[in-house]
Design a protein around this motif. Structure first.
Motif: not given
Length: 211
Positions: A71-83, A116-127, A136-140
């Motif tokens: 999941l952490i690797a997937l979050i990083g890849r998605c943020f890289d794609d957005d940037l 939906l994936l983005k929302m799943e990222f939020w929920m997992c980041a909270l949990r 938060e590092g990628h969000q920054a």
């Protein structure tokens, strides 16, 4: 008369161990991306991810320590794609807004899955603390990239920033995400140009000119 020349089949390049590993990781991430969007992180098993990717459970654990690591690797890849998408759209914040809106309109189902994936990222980041730290590092990084665009917009308008650029970036991201959520639930409630209109008001203090 048939030609005497023989047709030689192209030789398929043998993947190196590193290339094969990268290919396996990418396939596992792609499978997880779809499954997490459709049934959630906690509702998806390692076995389901491996099967969807066409690999074994052993292949999964050869590439990721556990599902949270993936999941952490997937979050990083998605943020890289957005940037990368922001950089491709250029340095104008309005162009970035229009580009994201066009993508959302043209590929509505893909946009829905991405949200939906983005929302799943939020929920997992909270949990989960480790996910929260990575997220938060990628969000920054994203806030910094958008903040740079905002600084350029205000400089072009010869206006001082009303707040730090990264705080304004946080507002623009929250606005985009909130409107996307509402629009995907009830498309009629959120006109397609509402984000661009609100962003223009935020950047200029006045509505855009109409013909």
């Amino acid at each position: 008369m048939y030609s005497s020349r023989m047709t030689v089949a192209p030789v398929r390049k043998r993947l190196s161990r590193e290339e094969a590993r990268a290919q396996t990781r990418a396939a596992l991430l792609d499978a997880a991306k779809t499954l997490f969007a459709r049934q959630g992180f906690e509702g998806t098993s390692v076995e389901q991810i491996a099967e969807a990717a066409g690999y074994t459970r052993g292949a999964f654990y050869s590439n990721f320590e556990d599902k949270e690591t993936l999941l952490i690797a997937l979050i990083g890849r998605c943020f890289d794609d957005d940037l990368a998408q922001i950089q491709r759209l250029g340095g104008n914040l309005a162009d970035v807004s229009a580009g994201f809106q066009q993508a959302a309109n043209i590929e509505q189902e893909l946009h829905r899955e991405a949200h939906l994936l983005k929302m799943e990222f939020w929920m997992c980041a909270l949990r989960f603390p480790a996910v929260r730290e990575a997220y938060e590092g990628h969000q920054a990084r994203l806030r910094e990239g958008i903040g740079t665009l905002i600084e350029g917009q205000f400089a072009a308008l010869h206006r001082p920033l009303p707040a730090p650029a990264e705080q304004l970036a946080a507002v623009t991201v929250a606005l985009r995400n909130g409107l996307d959520t509402q629009k995907l639930i009830n498309p009629q409630a959120v006109p397609s140009d509402l984000y661009a209109l609100t962003l223009h008001l935020l950047m200029t203090g006045s509505p855009p000119a109409t013909d």
